[in-house]
Scaffold this active site. Structure first.
Site, PDB file in Angstrom:
ATOM      1  N   CYS A  37      29.485 -14.583 -47.029  1.00 14.94           N
ATOM      2  CA  CYS A  37      28.447 -13.614 -47.361  1.00 14.94           C
ATOM      3  C   CYS A  37      27.814 -14.042 -48.686  1.00 14.94           C
ATOM      4  O   CYS A  37      28.264 -15.002 -49.327  1.00 14.94           O
ATOM      5  CB  CYS A  37      29.001 -12.182 -47.428  1.00 14.94           C
ATOM      6  SG  CYS A  37      29.914 -11.788 -48.941  1.00 14.94           S
ATOM      7  N   CYS A  55       9.486 -14.158 -62.166  1.00 13.38           N
ATOM      8  CA  CYS A  55       8.225 -14.890 -62.037  1.00 13.38           C
ATOM      9  C   CYS A  55       7.288 -14.580 -63.204  1.00 13.38           C
ATOM     10  O   CYS A  55       6.513 -15.431 -63.640  1.00 13.38           O
ATOM     11  CB  CYS A  55       7.531 -14.529 -60.722  1.00 13.38           C
ATOM     12  SG  CYS A  55       8.438 -15.034 -59.257  1.00 13.38           S
ATOM     13  N   LEU A  99      15.429   0.798 -52.272  1.00  7.44           N
ATOM     14  CA  LEU A  99      16.570   1.133 -51.432  1.00  7.44           C
ATOM     15  C   LEU A  99      17.894   1.022 -52.191  1.00  7.44           C
ATOM     16  O   LEU A  99      18.110   0.081 -52.954  1.00  7.44           O
ATOM     17  CB  LEU A  99      16.622   0.208 -50.215  1.00  7.44           C
ATOM     18  CG  LEU A  99      15.467   0.325 -49.215  1.00  7.44           C
ATOM     19  CD1 LEU A  99      15.693  -0.624 -48.051  1.00  7.44           C
ATOM     20  CD2 LEU A  99      15.330   1.751 -48.713  1.00  7.44           C
ATOM     21  N   CYS A 107      36.899 -12.901 -51.495  1.00 16.62           N
ATOM     22  CA  CYS A 107      35.604 -12.297 -51.830  1.00 16.62           C
ATOM     23  C   CYS A 107      35.729 -10.782 -51.981  1.00 16.62           C
ATOM     24  O   CYS A 107      36.366 -10.110 -51.168  1.00 16.62           O
ATOM     25  CB  CYS A 107      34.584 -12.633 -50.742  1.00 16.62           C
ATOM     26  SG  CYS A 107      32.970 -11.829 -50.964  1.00 16.62           S
ATOM     27  N   ARG A 110      -0.075 -15.913 -54.895  1.00 14.95           N
ATOM     28  CA  ARG A 110       0.928 -16.355 -53.919  1.00 14.95           C
ATOM     29  C   ARG A 110       1.263 -15.314 -52.855  1.00 14.95           C
ATOM     30  O   ARG A 110       1.854 -15.646 -51.829  1.00 14.95           O
ATOM     31  CB  ARG A 110       2.220 -16.754 -54.649  1.00 14.95           C
ATOM     32  CG  ARG A 110       2.913 -15.557 -55.303  1.00 14.95           C
ATOM     33  CD  ARG A 110       3.870 -15.927 -56.408  1.00 14.95           C
ATOM     34  NE  ARG A 110       4.415 -14.734 -57.071  1.00 14.95           N
ATOM     35  CZ  ARG A 110       3.754 -14.016 -57.966  1.00 14.95           C
ATOM     36  NH1 ARG A 110       2.525 -14.338 -58.312  1.00 14.95           N
ATOM     37  NH2 ARG A 110       4.312 -12.951 -58.520  1.00 14.95           N
ATOM     38  N   ASP A 120      13.830  -9.828 -55.598  1.00 15.34           N
ATOM     39  CA  ASP A 120      13.758 -10.785 -56.702  1.00 15.34           C
ATOM     40  C   ASP A 120      14.770 -10.512 -57.809  1.00 15.34           C
ATOM     41  O   ASP A 120      14.574 -10.921 -58.954  1.00 15.34           O
ATOM     42  CB  ASP A 120      12.345 -10.810 -57.284  1.00 15.34           C
ATOM     43  CG  ASP A 120      11.915  -9.455 -57.832  1.00 15.34           C
ATOM     44  OD1 ASP A 120      12.717  -8.493 -57.765  1.00 15.34           O
ATOM     45  OD2 ASP A 120      10.781  -9.336 -58.329  1.00 15.34           O
ATOM     46  N   CYS A 148      30.153 -14.410 -51.568  1.00 15.87           N
ATOM     47  CA  CYS A 148      31.018 -15.600 -51.591  1.00 15.87           C
ATOM     48  C   CYS A 148      30.367 -16.683 -52.439  1.00 15.87           C
ATOM     49  O   CYS A 148      31.044 -17.458 -53.115  1.00 15.87           O
ATOM     50  CB  CYS A 148      31.242 -16.144 -50.179  1.00 15.87           C
ATOM     51  SG  CYS A 148      32.207 -15.091 -49.077  1.00 15.87           S
TER      52      CYS A 148
END
Length: 257
Positions: A170, A186, A107, A243, A70, A127, A173
């Site tokens: 966002c 996956c 990151l 939030c 994929r 993911d 929320c």
């Protein structure tokens, strides 16, 4: 734009909504793509081919044989290579004019905020919930629009979270970080190959619209796809005043958790 660019992007320029002005905005833009896998592949391919001037492609993983079903940014010869650098090579072959920065890192913290601050749009192609929440926090803090997608098995979802708009929710929320969500991967659940292509292509479309300043974004709407029945569901999502990320009581707090 030079003659070569006018030719390369002529099918965009023919669109009244984009034209020379809109294409010039794309050429001047910087997109931060986090994840160079199933979703990041179509995202990066379409952003590069459409002429986004700079793309920062971030992924700390390497190409695995199981990815190739994929993840169309990569090929068999690149198994074992860093995904970010494999993606950079693919994009250079499609559009050498696009400046692609490949980063093989995960990151977090100030580094994430630094990269988000330098972008016109952020595309979350990760993911896992922890990364998604960190990206959302950085986008809210730095007022950068976020295009978020997810896909597992035959189910996909996409939305836009635009902190520049007072009415836009966002990601937190919708999925409060203080709640527990089951992580589905996956590797254990599987994923229908074209599903990531569908969702990723739509992420690219939303990012291009945001940069060009055209159309209506998915801010305030969550699109859900059941690919087995090929049925779309659109759900309105409202900003949550309480939030923990974008609510009034929290937004002025510590921006770098």
């Amino acid at each position: 734009m030079n003659d070569n660019q006018l030719l390369r992007y002529s099918r965009h320029i023919l669109l009244d909504e984009i034209g020379i002005e809109g294409q010039s905005r794309l050429l001047a833009a910087h997109a931060l793509v986090i994840g160079a896998g199933g979703l990041g592949s179509p995202v990066a391919l379409y952003l590069a081919s459409a002429g986004i001037g700079r793309i920062t492609l971030v992924d700390n993983d390497s190409v695995d044989l199981t990815n190739l079903q994929r993840q169309i940014l990569h090929n068999t010869e690149r198994v074992g290579q860093p995904k970010a650098h494999s993606g950079q090579r693919t994009l250079a072959a499609i559009n050498p004019e696009v400046a692609v920065l490949a980063l093989t890192e995960r990151l977090a913290g100030e580094r994430l905020h630094e990269l988000v601050r330098g972008a016109d749009v952020v595309l979350d192609c990760s993911d896992n919930f922890s990364t998604r929440h960190a990206i959302n926090q950085a986008c809210v803090t730095n007022q950068v629009p976020l295009v978020s997608g997810a896909a597992i098995r035959f189910d996909g979802q996409i939305s836009v979270f635009d902190p520049r708009r007072a009415d836009s929710p966002c990601y937190a929320c919708l999925f409060p970080p203080e709640q527990q969500y089951e992580e589905v991967a996956c590797a254990t659940m599987g994923v229908f190959a074209p599903l990531v292509g569908i969702i990723g292509s739509m992420q690219a479309a939303e990012a291009l619209k945001l940069v060009a300043g055209i159309g209506q974004s998915l801010a305030g709407r969550l699109l859900l796809l059941d690919a087995l029945g090929m049925e779309w569901t659109s759900i309105a999502i409202a900003r949550n005043a309480g939030c923990s990320v974008c609510g009034a009581d929290h937004h002025a707090g510590n921006p770098h958790p």
